[in-house]
Structures are given as C-alpha cells and as structure tokens.
Design an enzyme around this catalytic site. Structure first.
Site, PDB file in Angstrom:
ATOM      1  N   TYR A   1      -3.092  -1.723  10.318  1.00 56.96           N
ATOM      2  CA  TYR A   1      -3.097  -2.541   9.180  1.00 56.96           C
ATOM      3  C   TYR A   1      -1.738  -1.959   8.364  1.00 56.96           C
ATOM      4  O   TYR A   1      -1.180  -2.910   7.622  1.00 56.96           O
ATOM      5  CB  TYR A   1      -4.171  -2.032   8.414  1.00 56.96           C
ATOM      6  N   HIS A   2      -1.765  -0.264   7.954  1.00 55.52           N
ATOM      7  CA  HIS A   2      -0.665  -0.036   7.108  1.00 55.52           C
ATOM      8  C   HIS A   2       0.858  -0.711   7.726  1.00 55.52           C
ATOM      9  O   HIS A   2       1.461  -1.182   6.843  1.00 55.52           O
ATOM     10  CB  HIS A   2      -0.624   1.217   6.950  1.00 55.52           C
TER      11      HIS A   2
ATOM     12  N   SER B   1      -1.500   3.227  10.337  1.00 55.31           N
ATOM     13  CA  SER B   1      -2.467   2.481  11.288  1.00 55.31           C
ATOM     14  C   SER B   1      -1.777   1.206  11.296  1.00 55.31           C
ATOM     15  O   SER B   1      -0.692   0.900  10.776  1.00 55.31           O
ATOM     16  CB  SER B   1      -3.804   2.108  10.230  1.00 55.31           C
TER      17      SER B   1
ATOM     18  N   LYS C   1       1.515  -4.085   6.406  1.00 53.31           N
ATOM     19  CA  LYS C   1       2.141  -4.128   5.326  1.00 53.31           C
ATOM     20  C   LYS C   1       3.512  -3.912   5.182  1.00 53.31           C
ATOM     21  O   LYS C   1       4.172  -4.174   4.307  1.00 53.31           O
ATOM     22  CB  LYS C   1       1.383  -3.134   4.109  1.00 53.31           C
TER      23      LYS C   1
ATOM     24  N   THR D   1       0.946  -1.166  -0.025  1.00 53.44           N
ATOM     25  CA  THR D   1       0.022   0.021  -0.003  1.00 53.44           C
ATOM     26  C   THR D   1       0.850   1.337   0.078  1.00 53.44           C
ATOM     27  O   THR D   1       2.040   1.179   0.586  1.00 53.44           O
ATOM     28  CB  THR D   1      -1.043  -0.065   1.350  1.00 53.44           C
TER      29      THR D   1
HETATM   30  P1  NAD Z   1     -10.793  -7.744   0.313  1.00 48.78           P
HETATM   31  O1  NAD Z   1     -10.914  -7.957   1.730  1.00 48.78           O
HETATM   32  O2  NAD Z   1     -12.024  -7.479  -0.492  1.00 48.78           O
HETATM   33  O3  NAD Z   1      -9.979  -8.973  -0.198  1.00 48.78           O
HETATM   34  C1  NAD Z   1      -9.171  -9.729   0.646  1.00 48.78           C
HETATM   35  C2  NAD Z   1      -9.431 -11.253   0.409  1.00 48.78           C
HETATM   36  O4  NAD Z   1      -8.590 -11.953   0.915  1.00 48.78           O
HETATM   37  C3  NAD Z   1     -10.971 -11.497   1.151  1.00 48.78           C
HETATM   38  O5  NAD Z   1     -11.672 -12.053   0.124  1.00 48.78           O
HETATM   39  C4  NAD Z   1     -10.698 -12.449   2.403  1.00 48.78           C
HETATM   40  O6  NAD Z   1     -11.603 -13.086   2.523  1.00 48.78           O
HETATM   41  C5  NAD Z   1      -9.222 -12.835   1.889  1.00 48.78           C
HETATM   42  N1  NAD Z   1      -8.358 -13.225   3.080  1.00 48.78           N
HETATM   43  C6  NAD Z   1      -8.053 -12.373   3.953  1.00 48.78           C
HETATM   44  N2  NAD Z   1      -7.068 -13.076   4.983  1.00 48.78           N
HETATM   45  C7  NAD Z   1      -6.953 -14.533   4.467  1.00 48.78           C
HETATM   46  C8  NAD Z   1      -6.425 -15.459   4.874  1.00 48.78           C
HETATM   47  N3  NAD Z   1      -5.668 -15.529   6.072  1.00 48.78           N
HETATM   48  N4  NAD Z   1      -6.623 -16.781   4.037  1.00 48.78           N
HETATM   49  C9  NAD Z   1      -7.208 -16.660   3.019  1.00 48.78           C
HETATM   50  N5  NAD Z   1      -7.964 -15.481   2.566  1.00 48.78           N
HETATM   51  C10 NAD Z   1      -8.015 -14.424   3.252  1.00 48.78           C
HETATM   52  O7  NAD Z   1      -9.849  -6.567   0.035  1.00 48.78           O
HETATM   53  P2  NAD Z   1      -9.703  -5.892  -1.307  1.00 48.78           P
HETATM   54  O8  NAD Z   1     -10.013  -4.372  -1.310  1.00 48.78           O
HETATM   55  O9  NAD Z   1      -9.752  -6.577  -2.391  1.00 48.78           O
HETATM   56  O10 NAD Z   1      -7.865  -5.640  -1.101  1.00 48.78           O
HETATM   57  C11 NAD Z   1      -7.114  -6.817  -1.576  1.00 48.78           C
HETATM   58  C12 NAD Z   1      -5.603  -6.421  -1.366  1.00 48.78           C
HETATM   59  O11 NAD Z   1      -5.260  -5.270  -1.740  1.00 48.78           O
HETATM   60  C13 NAD Z   1      -5.351  -6.273   0.383  1.00 48.78           C
HETATM   61  O12 NAD Z   1      -4.130  -6.910   0.424  1.00 48.78           O
HETATM   62  C14 NAD Z   1      -5.460  -4.812   0.384  1.00 48.78           C
HETATM   63  O13 NAD Z   1      -4.532  -4.591   1.520  1.00 48.78           O
HETATM   64  C15 NAD Z   1      -4.474  -4.250  -0.792  1.00 48.78           C
HETATM   65  N6  NAD Z   1      -5.112  -3.088  -1.182  1.00 48.78           N
HETATM   66  C16 NAD Z   1      -6.349  -2.586  -1.320  1.00 48.78           C
HETATM   67  C17 NAD Z   1      -6.918  -1.356  -1.809  1.00 48.78           C
HETATM   68  C18 NAD Z   1      -8.116  -0.910  -1.871  1.00 48.78           C
HETATM   69  O14 NAD Z   1      -8.362   0.413  -1.990  1.00 48.78           O
HETATM   70  N7  NAD Z   1      -9.394  -1.729  -1.996  1.00 48.78           N
HETATM   71  C19 NAD Z   1      -5.837  -0.540  -1.838  1.00 48.78           C
HETATM   72  C20 NAD Z   1      -4.365  -0.789  -1.633  1.00 48.78           C
HETATM   73  C21 NAD Z   1      -4.274  -2.001  -1.249  1.00 48.78           C
HETATM   74  N1  USQ Z   2     -11.716   9.715   4.484  1.00 45.99           N
HETATM   75  C1  USQ Z   2     -12.437  10.476   4.628  1.00 45.99           C
HETATM   76  N2  USQ Z   2     -13.941  10.312   4.835  1.00 45.99           N
HETATM   77  C2  USQ Z   2     -14.253   9.036   4.598  1.00 45.99           C
HETATM   78  C3  USQ Z   2     -13.495   7.991   4.458  1.00 45.99           C
HETATM   79  C4  USQ Z   2     -11.881   8.389   4.349  1.00 45.99           C
HETATM   80  O1  USQ Z   2     -12.050  11.998   4.704  1.00 45.99           O
HETATM   81  O2  USQ Z   2     -15.641   8.966   4.661  1.00 45.99           O
HETATM   82  C5  USQ Z   2      -9.915  10.001   4.294  1.00 45.99           C
HETATM   83  C6  USQ Z   2      -9.288   9.151   5.456  1.00 45.99           C
HETATM   84  O3  USQ Z   2      -9.166   9.811   6.563  1.00 45.99           O
HETATM   85  C7  USQ Z   2      -7.986   9.185   4.475  1.00 45.99           C
HETATM   86  C8  USQ Z   2      -8.399   9.076   3.164  1.00 45.99           C
HETATM   87  O4  USQ Z   2      -9.735   9.493   3.118  1.00 45.99           O
HETATM   88  O5  USQ Z   2      -7.322  10.182   4.768  1.00 45.99           O
HETATM   89  C9  USQ Z   2      -8.249   7.734   2.462  1.00 45.99           C
HETATM   90  O6  USQ Z   2      -9.220   6.615   3.436  1.00 45.99           O
HETATM   91  P1  USQ Z   2      -9.633   5.606   3.010  1.00 45.99           P
HETATM   92  O7  USQ Z   2     -10.559   4.845   3.910  1.00 45.99           O
HETATM   93  O8  USQ Z   2     -10.317   5.720   1.612  1.00 45.99           O
HETATM   94  O9  USQ Z   2      -8.316   4.573   2.604  1.00 45.99           O
HETATM   95  P2  USQ Z   2      -7.201   3.888   3.834  1.00 45.99           P
HETATM   96  O10 USQ Z   2      -7.852   3.690   4.987  1.00 45.99           O
HETATM   97  O11 USQ Z   2      -5.959   4.709   3.415  1.00 45.99           O
HETATM   98  O12 USQ Z   2      -7.178   2.283   3.191  1.00 45.99           O
HETATM   99  C10 USQ Z   2      -7.644   2.077   1.464  1.00 45.99           C
HETATM  100  C11 USQ Z   2      -7.591   0.546   1.592  1.00 45.99           C
HETATM  101  C12 USQ Z   2      -6.318  -0.055   1.999  1.00 45.99           C
HETATM  102  C13 USQ Z   2      -5.403   0.665   1.130  1.00 45.99           C
HETATM  103  C14 USQ Z   2      -4.993   1.997   1.165  1.00 45.99           C
HETATM  104  C15 USQ Z   2      -4.201   2.633   0.281  1.00 45.99           C
HETATM  105  O13 USQ Z   2      -8.900   0.327   2.573  1.00 45.99           O
HETATM  106  O14 USQ Z   2      -6.423  -1.361   1.769  1.00 45.99           O
HETATM  107  O15 USQ Z   2      -4.071   0.060   1.521  1.00 45.99           O
HETATM  108  O16 USQ Z   2      -6.412   2.563   1.022  1.00 45.99           O
HETATM  109  S1  USQ Z   2      -3.516   4.155   0.801  1.00 45.99           S
HETATM  110  O17 USQ Z   2      -4.281   4.948   1.193  1.00 45.99           O
HETATM  111  O18 USQ Z   2      -2.688   4.586  -0.112  1.00 45.99           O
HETATM  112  O19 USQ Z   2      -2.427   3.843   2.032  1.00 45.99           O
END
Ligand code: NAD
Ligand code: USQ
Length: 384
Positions: free
Chosen positions: A181-182, A179, A185, A144
């Site tokens: 979570y971050h 966070s 990663k 991320t």
């Molecule tokens: P998502 O939760 O929809 O997809 C992740 C999938 O992995 C889910 O279906 C979940 O059930 C499965 N999973 C999680 N832990 C597991 C485990 N231990 N064993 C088997 N399966 C497991 O999330 P997404 O939005 O599709 O994101 C996918 C990936 O991309 C994540 O790693 C996330 O951090 C990354 N990512 C997402 C975004 C975004 O904006 N959606 C942005 C940047 C990075």
């Molecule tokens: N935000 C708002 N209002 C909302 C939701 C979010 O102002 O209703 C703000 C948050 O405070 C933050 C920004 O928007 O500053 C992004 O928040 P987000 O919830 O859209 O994204 P984030 O929490 O950063 O996480 C998402 C995905 C995660 C991925 C990440 C990429 O859930 O899996 O890793 O985006 S990044 O942001 O580049 O780290």
C-alpha cells in the site's frame, strides 16, 4: 470554489465534504464504495452505524440547507473520471479515493495487485483528466508519511538538498515504504510530480501520518452525519484500535517492542490541513509536499496513555506485547520535519488526556456494536 472530493464516502472524505460545504463551497463527491465492500469482505464493520451515501446527503441537505452532488463510479474507469471532471470543472480536486490499508495490501498477491492497480491507475486517470479538461485545477492528493519509511536521518518535506562529488541539487527525498500500500503512494507521488514537471499541473501531496478520532464539528450536528470508524486488524489504525480494545476489555495489541514511532493527527486537523492546502494553492507547474501530522508517538507510549486514561475512567486496561505481524523497525530514529502547514496557519489539536477520554466515551456509546472476531492481528507481512 468548486471542490471535488474523491473518496467522499470514506472515513476522512465524508467529513471533509460537509466541512467544505458548510464553508459555502460548491462540493461534489465521488465514490465506488470500495471501502464498504472491503469491510464486508473482512467480516468487519464500522463501529459507528454509518448511513448510505444517499441518506447522508439527504441528512446534510435537511440539516444545512446545502446540496452536495454525488457521482458513483470507479476512478480506474477513465471515461467515468473524464465525465466527472468535465461536468464539475473543479477549482480543486481533493483525492482521498484509494485503498488505504497497509495490511489489506499484504494479505496476498491478489490484494497487493488490486491495491496498486486501484491506487496507481485511479491517480493516473485523475492526472490525465485534469491535464485535458481542467488544467488549472489544483490537485490535493493524500499521500502518507509511510512513503519515507524510518531512515536513520531527519526526514524533510518531500525534497532534500544533496551535495555529491562537488555538485549539488534539490531532489525528491529517498523513499523506503513498508507495505505494498505505502509503495502505491510512492508510485503516485512520482506520477504526480511528473504531471507537474512535464504538463505544468499544480499539486500538493499531503504526506499524512496516522489519523485518530471520530468526531468533527459537522458530523456532530446530527447522528446521520457520523463518519465511519474501523477498529479491525486490517482497516483500523493504532490509536482508534487501542481505544476500542480498552472499551471491550481486550488487551491492547502493541506489536513487537512497540518502539515503532509515527506521526499522528486528529481527524479535525486532517480537515484543517486539507482546507489550508486548498485555500493556498500550488502555482502552475509546482509540486509541493507537506508532511501532515501534528505530533510523534511510539505505539508503546500510545498504549500506556490509553491504559492510564482508561484507568481514570474506571476501566481496567491491560497491554499485551504481541509478536509483530509486520516486518518493520521496532525501535528507530524518527524526526520528520513538519513546518509547512504550521506556516500556513495550522493550529494543532494535540492528543491530551481529555481527547483520549472523549474518544473512549464516544466508543462506549456504540459498545454493543463491537465485533471481537476481527480485532486480533492475523495478516502477516511474510506468511511463509
Ligand atoms: P477510506 O477507505 O475510508 O476512504 C477512501 C474512500 O475512497 C472510500 O470511501 C473508498 O470507497 C473510495 N475509493 C477507493 N478507491 C476508489 C476508486 N477506485 N474509485 C472511487 N472511489 C474509491 O480511507 P481513509 O482513511 O478516509 O483515507 C483516505 C485517504 O487518506 C487514503 O488515500 C489514505 O491512503 C489516506 N491516508 C489515511 C490515513 C488514515 O489514518 N486514515 C493516514 C494517511 C493517509
Ligand atoms: N500497530 C500496533 N498495534 C496495532 C496496530 C498497529 O502496534 O494494533 C503498529 C503498526 O505495527 C505500525 C503502527 O502501529 O508500526 C502504525 O500502524 P497503523 O495500522 O496505525 O497505520 P499504518 O498501517 O501505517 O497505516 C495508517 C493508515 C494509512 C496511512 C498511514 C500513515 O491506514 O492509510 O497511510 O497510517 S503512516 O503510518 O504515517 O504511513
């Protein structure tokens, strides 16, 4: 190629799986349905009526005539991961299979620990299984942009050249994740880098920005193939949330001053980037980092955009600045480099008014499924 998609039931994993399948690759997916369980735990639900994985795979077979294999199990279980890698013998492993929500990881200690265990342990199991059973496989791992945080200097793609006391080296770019979570990663990135340096594995770490969008070429083929789309305060991301809020007449929830700037990309480009990474693999021993986003937006500008496009569609959209539940910079410098995927041929789908309008119109089709309860921000980074 034999391509294994970890997290293949998720928002991004499912459309990626059917895309690679449509290109003629031999695809298998792994999932343990953690994401579906999280939505249930939170009293939330996907806007789109997603089918079970089994029904989706059947639908894909009926629509395309193509088979996708599935393995239901947990990546934190080493023997399960070994079994899958041994059976599939993948050329590429695309790893989406993690807990992806920053707010979820900040609910309390239990959720923080669960997130880091799930993500770090799962990725470690994948690294060991690849090392021992498929050492030539290319690991394409979803990281991320949030690993870097928002430093007051330009962000490079993974590595920075440093001159220090008369000597210089190229070292991993400093990380300031925002966070638990971050942070998970960041731990993954170090572990993967280690696997490449010490065991000669090959990997691409895709530091992805915030994804928006709901439709891809393949999910459009049939209603049963749609992917999930979350909009609640924990699982929904900024632009997806704003568009749902616009449709139900909920004031757009801009947190704090709204100057938080992030890299964004269309879900179509997520799939394009992953395909480019898979088709152009890292060399043995190489650990590459690509910054995966197409444009930068502040959340304030995104909200104004949704308000304007909503207005053009006849919807009265209001924007509300709510107290930021997170601890983050609300105004800051942000200039990350993102050239490597463009050099490989990425053709960005940018956020035009038409794209926003299309997203709003798609959401309107499911308006009766929107739950108002889980929209308001509740999860605070420091609840004391
Ligand atoms: P998502 O939760 O929809 O997809 C992740 C999938 O992995 C889910 O279906 C979940 O059930 C499965 N999973 C999680 N832990 C597991 C485990 N231990 N064993 C088997 N399966 C497991 O999330 P997404 O939005 O599709 O994101 C996918 C990936 O991309 C994540 O790693 C996330 O951090 C990354 N990512 C997402 C975004 C975004 O904006 N959606 C942005 C940047 C990075
Ligand atoms: N935000 C708002 N209002 C909302 C939701 C979010 O102002 O209703 C703000 C948050 O405070 C933050 C920004 O928007 O500053 C992004 O928040 P987000 O919830 O859209 O994204 P984030 O929490 O950063 O996480 C998402 C995905 C995660 C991925 C990440 C990429 O859930 O899996 O890793 O985006 S990044 O942001 O580049 O780290």
């Amino acid at each position: 190629m034999k391509i294994l998609i970890l997290g293949g039931d998720g928002y991004l994993g499912w459309p990626t799986a059917i895309h690679f399948s449509s290109l003629g690759h031999d695809v298998a997916v792994v999932d343990n349905f953690l994401r579906r369980g999280m939505a249930t735990e939170l009293g939330a639900d996907s806007l789109t009526p997603i089918r079970s994985l089994h029904e989706r795979l059947t639908a894909w077979r009926e629509v395309s005539g193509l088979e996708i294999a599935s393995f239901i199990g947990d990546l934190t279980d080493p023997s399960f991961v070994d079994l899958v890698i041994r059976e599939v013998r993948p050329d590429a492993v695309v790893h989406y299979g993690e807990q992806p929500s920053a707010p979820y990881s900040m609910i309390d200690r239990k959720h923080a620990v669960a997130t880091q265990r799930n993500n770090v342990e799962g990725t470690l199991n994948v690294l060991f299984a690849i090392r021992d059973l498929a050492p030539d496989a290319h690991l394409v791992k979803l990281g991320t942009m949030g690993e870097y945080g928002t430093p007051n200097i330009d962000i490079e793609e993974g590595f920075i050249e440093i001159d220090h006391k008369g000597r210089s080296d190229t070292l991993p770019f400093p990380k300031l994740p925002g966070s638990m979570y971050h942070l998970s990663k960041v731990h993954d990135s170090h572990n993967i880098h280690f696997g490449c340096r010490i065991w000669g594995l090959r990997s691409t770490d895709l530091n992805q920005g915030v994804v928006y969008g709901i439709r891809t070429e393949e999910t459009e083929l049939e209603e049963r193939l749609c992917t999930r789309f979350d909009y609640d305060e924990v699982l929904g991301t900024a632009l997806n949330r704003f568009c749902v809020q616009a449709v139900v007449g909920y004031p757009l929830t801009v947190y704090g001053r709204g100057g938080q700037t992030r890299g964004f990309l269309n879900i179509i480009d997520t799939i394009q980037c992953v395909r480019l990474a898979v088709e152009n693999p890292a060399e043995p021993g190489e650990y590459r980092v690509f910054n995966q986003f197409t444009e930068r937006w502040s959340v304030r500008d995104l909200a104004e955009r949704v308000q304007r496009v909503g207005g053009d569609l006849g919807i009265n959209v209001t924007v509300e600045k709510v107290a930021d539940p997170r601890i983050e910079a609300e105004e800051h410098y942000y200039n990350p480099s993102h050239t490597k995927l463009l050099e490989l041929g990425l053709r960005p789908h940018l956020l035009t008014d038409d794209v926003v309008a299309h997203l709003i119109e798609t959401i309107q089709r499911h308006k009766d499924r929107i739950l108002l309860g889980p929209i308001a921000p509740k999860t605070r980074w420091d609840p004391r």
